[in-house]
Enzyme design. Structure first.
Site: not given
Length: 456
Positions: A181, A311, A317-319, A324
Site C-alpha cells: 500500500h 528540465s 534536475k534529472v528525470n 517514463e
C-alpha cells in the site's frame, strides 16, 4: 509526374509511370487517403513469403509452369526482403479484408515477373492462384507476428530477464524496507524485489510461447469462405510446408479453415499476452521511478543512470526518462489491445473485416515491447546504483520490524511498541529494550533485518 494508363475490371485510370502496381492499388490509394500509415514492414515481408510459397506449391501441383513460377518466386522474394516497399502504398485503414494490400502485392509481383519473362503473368490468375485475400491476409497477420515474436521479442525479453537476474545476484545482501500500500512493511532484499520482476518477464515469455502454438496454425488454402474453392487438393499442406521451409518456423494448417478465416481469435489471444507483458513492464517501471525518487524528498533508494537534463527551467534536475518512455509505450500497447479486441469482434459469418488494423496494432505492440525491453535492460537496469546508506537508515527505523516479535510478546504489545517507535522517531530495538524483558542480544537476533528476509 509522368503517368501511364492501366486498367482493371472497372475500367481505365492513370498511375505514376514508374509504378509497379496497377489499377486496383491506385484505386485503393485514391479511396483510402485516411491516415498516411502504410502496412508494416513485417507484414509486407510475410506477404512476400506467402506469395512465394503459393507459387512454388502451384508449380509442384502442375498448375503453374516453371518459368512463371520462378519469376513469381523471385519477385515475391524481393518483396519479402524489403526491396520494393515504396511500391506498397495502400493505407492501413482500407477494406476490412485487406484485399487492396493483397492486390498491391499481386500487381507488383505480376509486373516484375512479366517484365523478366517477357510473358503475361496475371496478378489474379497467376500470382493469386489458389488463393483469396480472405485467407492470404489472415495468414499474413499470423506469419508476420510469429516472425517478429520469434526473431525479436522473445530474445529481447530473455535478455531483459537475464539482466535483472544478474543485478539481483549482486544484491543478495542488500536489505531494504518492503512496502505494501506504499506503506512501510517487513524488510526484503533488493535481490528478492528484482527477482520478482524477473519472474514477471519469465512468465510473460511463457505466455507468448504458449500462444504461439495457435498463432502458427494458418488458414491458407481456405480461399474465399473456408471451403477452399479454387484451391486444389494438397495446396494447403504444400504451401504451409513451404512457408515453414522459408521461415524456419513450424507452421501448420488450421484444423478448421472456417474458423481461421471467420475469426481472429489467435491474434486477440496473443494481443492479450502482450497486454499482460505491458502490465508487467508498467509495474517494473513504476517501482524503478519510486525507488529513484528524490534525491532529497523521495525514497532515493537507487539512482538510475543519468542520461540527459530533466528540465528546461530547473538546472541540475534529472528525470527517470527510460522508465517514463517505457510507461508511455506500454500505455500504447494496452490501447492497441483494446483496438484488437474490438476488431476481433468484427467477424460476421465467414470473414473478419478489420484485418489490416489488427495487423498494424499487433505488430506495433510487439515492436514497442521489444524495444522497451532492450532499452530498459541496457539503459536502466544495467546501470542503476544503490544508495546503501539510505536503505540502511530506512530499515533501522522501520517500525514494522516489530512483527518479528509477535510470537514472543504478542500482537497488541508489538503494536504499542511500533506506535511509540514511530512517534519518537527511534528504532524498534531501543523501544523494545525498554518495554520488554528481552535482552539486547536477543532483540538484535530477532530483529536482524537480513535474517527477517530469510524466515525458516
Amino acid at each position: 509526374m509522368d503517368k501511364k494508363k492501366v486498367h482493371d475490371s472497372l475500367g481505365e485510370l492513370e498511375v505514376p509511370a514508374d509504378a509497379l502496381y496497377g489499377a486496383q492499388t491506385q484505386r485503393a490509394a485514391n479511396n483510402f487517403a485516411i491516415s498516411g500509415i502504410r502496412m508494416p514492414r513485417h507484414f509486407i515481408e510475410a506477404l512476400g513469403l506467402i506469395k512465394s510459397a503459393c507459387a512454388a506449391t502451384n508449380q509442384e501441383l502442375g498448375l503453374l509452369d516453371n518459368r512463371r513460377s520462378a519469376a513469381i518466386v523471385q519477385a515475391a522474394t524481393e518483396v519479402a526482403a524489403g526491396q520494393l516497399d515504396e511500391q506498397f502504398i495502400v493505407d492501413v485503414f482500407q477494406t476490412g479484408s485487406g484485399t487492396s494490400t493483397n492486390m498491391n502485392a499481386n500487381e507488383v509481383i505480376s509486373t516484375l515477373a512479366s517484365r523478366r519473362t517477357g510473358s503475361d503473368i496475371h496478378p489474379n490468375d497467376h500470382v493469386n492462384m489458389s488463393q483469396s485475400s480472405n485467407d492470404v491476409i489472415p495468414t499474413a497477420v499470423q506469419v508476420s507476428a510469429c516472425l517478429y515474436l520469434e526473431r525479436h521479442l522473445l530474445p529481447a525479453l530473455n535478455a531483459l530477464e537475464a539482466e535483472i537476474v544478474r543485478r539481483a545476484n549482486e544484491l543478495t545482501e542488500t536489505v531494504k524496507t518492503g512496502r505494501t500500500h506504499l506503506m512501510d512493511a517487513m524488510p526484503v532484499t533488493l535481490s528478492q524485489e528484482l527477482l520478482g520482476w524477473a519472474e514477471q518477464i519469465h512468465l510473460g515469455q511463457a505466455r507468448v510461447s504458449d500462444s504461439l502454438v495457435r498463432l502458427r496454425s494458418l488458414p491458407l488454402g481456405g480461399t474465399a469462405v473456408g471451403t477452399g474453392v479454387n484451391a486444389p487438393a494438397g495446396f494447403s499442406t504444400g504451401a504451409v510446408a513451404e512457408l515453414s521451409r522459408l521461415t524456419g518456423l513450424s507452421f501448420s494448417v488450421k484444423h478448421n479453415l472456417f474458423e481461421g478465416i471467420a475469426t481472429q481469435d489467435a491474434a486477440v489471444e496473443m494481443s492479450g499476452q502482450l497486454n499482460t507483458l505491458a502490465v508487467s513492464l508498467t509495474k517494473i517501471c513504476n517501482d524503478l521511478r519510486w525507488m529513484n525518487s528524490g534525491p532529497l524528498a523521495g525514497l532515493a533508494e537507487i539512482q538510475l543512470p543519468v542520461l540527459q537534463p530533466g528540465s528546461s527551467i530547473m538546472p541540475g534536475k534529472v528525470n527517470p526518462v527510460i522508465p517514463e518512455a517505457v510507461l508511455m509505450a506500454m500505455a500504447q500497447v494496452i490501447g492497441n489491445h483494446t483496438t484488437i479486441t474490438f476488431a476481433g469482434q468484427s467477424g460476421n459469418f465467414q470473414l473478419n473485416v478489420m484485418l489490416p488494423v489488427i495487423a498494424y496494432n499487433l505488430l506495433q505492440s510487439i515492436e514497442l515491447i521489444c524495444n522497451s525491453a532492450e532499452h530498459l535492460a541496457r539503459l536502466a537496469i544495467a546501470g542503476f546504483t544503490v544508495n546503501e546508506e539510505n536503505l540502511a537508515a530506512s530499515v533501522s527505523r522501520n517500525p514494522m520490524l516489530v512483527t518479528a516479535l509477535n510470537s514472543v510478546i504478542g500482537y497488541d504489545r508489538g503494536a504499542a511498541i511500533a506506535k511509540r517507535a514511530y512517534a519518537e522517531n527511534r528504532p524498534v530495538l531501543e523501544i523494545a529494550l525498554e518495554d520488554t524483558a528481552l535482552t539486547e542480544a536477543e532483540l538484535r537476533e530477532l530483529l536482524d533485518p537480513l535474517q527477517l528476509t530469510r524466515p525458516g
